[in-house]
Design a protein around this motif. Structure first.
Motif, PDB file in Angstrom:
ATOM      1  N   ARG A  47       8.886  -3.903  -2.729  1.00 51.03           N
ATOM      2  CA  ARG A  47       7.550  -3.440  -3.182  1.00 51.03           C
ATOM      3  C   ARG A  47       7.324  -1.901  -3.834  1.00 51.03           C
ATOM      4  O   ARG A  47       6.855  -1.851  -4.861  1.00 51.03           O
ATOM      5  CB  ARG A  47       6.290  -3.945  -2.282  1.00 51.03           C
ATOM      6  N   LEU A  48       7.291  -1.015  -2.848  1.00 54.83           N
ATOM      7  CA  LEU A  48       7.224   0.375  -3.072  1.00 54.83           C
ATOM      8  C   LEU A  48       8.033   0.740  -4.226  1.00 54.83           C
ATOM      9  O   LEU A  48       7.527   1.399  -5.193  1.00 54.83           O
ATOM     10  CB  LEU A  48       7.154   1.209  -1.863  1.00 54.83           C
ATOM     11  N   LYS A  49       9.406   0.334  -4.290  1.00 59.05           N
ATOM     12  CA  LYS A  49      10.260   1.017  -4.972  1.00 59.05           C
ATOM     13  C   LYS A  49       9.966   0.434  -6.672  1.00 59.05           C
ATOM     14  O   LYS A  49      10.040   1.205  -7.601  1.00 59.05           O
ATOM     15  CB  LYS A  49      11.619   0.734  -4.829  1.00 59.05           C
ATOM     16  N   TRP A  51       7.072  -0.820  -7.653  1.00 61.69           N
ATOM     17  CA  TRP A  51       5.696  -0.426  -8.350  1.00 61.69           C
ATOM     18  C   TRP A  51       5.900   0.896  -8.616  1.00 61.69           C
ATOM     19  O   TRP A  51       5.193   1.300  -9.785  1.00 61.69           O
ATOM     20  CB  TRP A  51       4.583  -0.713  -7.185  1.00 61.69           C
ATOM     21  N   GLY A  52       6.408   1.777  -7.988  1.00 57.27           N
ATOM     22  CA  GLY A  52       6.763   2.955  -8.189  1.00 57.27           C
ATOM     23  C   GLY A  52       7.347   3.187  -9.546  1.00 57.27           C
ATOM     24  O   GLY A  52       6.995   4.218 -10.283  1.00 57.27           O
ATOM     25  N   TYR A  60      10.493   5.902  -6.092  1.00 56.95           N
ATOM     26  CA  TYR A  60       9.679   6.605  -5.154  1.00 56.95           C
ATOM     27  C   TYR A  60      10.408   7.142  -3.910  1.00 56.95           C
ATOM     28  O   TYR A  60      11.526   6.282  -3.406  1.00 56.95           O
ATOM     29  CB  TYR A  60       8.545   5.603  -4.733  1.00 56.95           C
ATOM     30  N   GLN A  62       9.983   8.732  -0.103  1.00 62.02           N
ATOM     31  CA  GLN A  62       8.972   8.728   0.825  1.00 62.02           C
ATOM     32  C   GLN A  62       8.845  10.179   1.177  1.00 62.02           C
ATOM     33  O   GLN A  62       7.726  10.847   1.459  1.00 62.02           O
ATOM     34  CB  GLN A  62       9.117   8.036   2.088  1.00 62.02           C
ATOM     35  N   PHE A 136      -4.359   2.437  -5.893  1.00 64.34           N
ATOM     36  CA  PHE A 136      -2.919   2.906  -5.591  1.00 64.34           C
ATOM     37  C   PHE A 136      -2.909   3.144  -4.332  1.00 64.34           C
ATOM     38  O   PHE A 136      -1.851   3.112  -3.532  1.00 64.34           O
ATOM     39  CB  PHE A 136      -3.145   4.228  -6.312  1.00 64.34           C
ATOM     40  N   PHE A 139      -0.415   0.986  -1.913  1.00 59.76           N
ATOM     41  CA  PHE A 139       0.875   1.285  -2.090  1.00 59.76           C
ATOM     42  C   PHE A 139       1.493   2.559  -1.477  1.00 59.76           C
ATOM     43  O   PHE A 139       2.536   2.538  -0.868  1.00 59.76           O
ATOM     44  CB  PHE A 139       1.188   1.450  -3.606  1.00 59.76           C
ATOM     45  N   SER A 143       3.882   2.381   2.102  1.00 58.05           N
ATOM     46  CA  SER A 143       4.978   2.850   1.996  1.00 58.05           C
ATOM     47  C   SER A 143       6.034   3.177   3.343  1.00 58.05           C
ATOM     48  O   SER A 143       5.492   3.342   4.304  1.00 58.05           O
ATOM     49  CB  SER A 143       5.273   4.470   1.415  1.00 58.05           C
TER      50      SER A 143
END
Length: 144
Positions: A47-49, A51-52, A60, A62, A136, A139, A143
């Motif tokens: 998800r984080l990768k 959406w980033g 993204y 961290q 935002f 997200f 992370s």
């Protein structure tokens, strides 16, 4: 039937991972895979990768958070950093973002929120609207 859907999920996840490993990631292909397979982002743990990549145009990390986004400089004066439309609203929102959560009160997180939203608004030529920080924030918080 569930085995077939699991096989299909693994195939699509492998396509997604393969594309993410490329030097020049095809964002259109990533977007297409995600749109045509609802739930793919959540089921793959990416998800984080994703959406980033879709929101910021980069993967993204961290450790970097959003502090490595390029500073956008005004071409007319090299000392002027370009601000997004409604910068004053963004600046006010940063301090209010999830203030009940300790991480969001740190300067690193506040700087990350500001940098990411400012960069997004300028890059995509959109005006900052009050509340974009709250969209935002999850997200950033979720992370790994």
């Amino acid at each position: 039937k569930s085995k077939l859907s699991n096989k299909l999920l693994i195939t699509i996840k492998n396509q997604l991972l393969d594309e993410l490993s490329q030097t020049n990631i095809n964002i259109v292909k990533i977007r297409g895979l995600c749109r045509s397979n609802p739930g793919l982002i959540a089921q793959t743990g990416l998800r984080l990768k994703i959406w980033g990549l879709l929101l910021l145009g980069k993967l993204y990390d961290q450790d970097e958070m959003c502090n490595d986004l390029p500073v956008l400089i005004n071409n007319n004066n090299s000392n002027d950093i370009i601000e997004c439309d409604e910068q004053h609203v963004l600046d006010a929102d940063i301090n209010r973002t999830r203030a009940e959560i300790q991480d969001f009160r740190t300067s690193l997180w506040r700087k990350s929120i500001g940098n990411a939203l400012q960069y997004f608004c300028i890059k995509h030529k959109v005006q900052y609207k009050q509340g974009m920080n709250e969209v935002f924030a999850p997200f950033l918080y979720l992370s790994p």
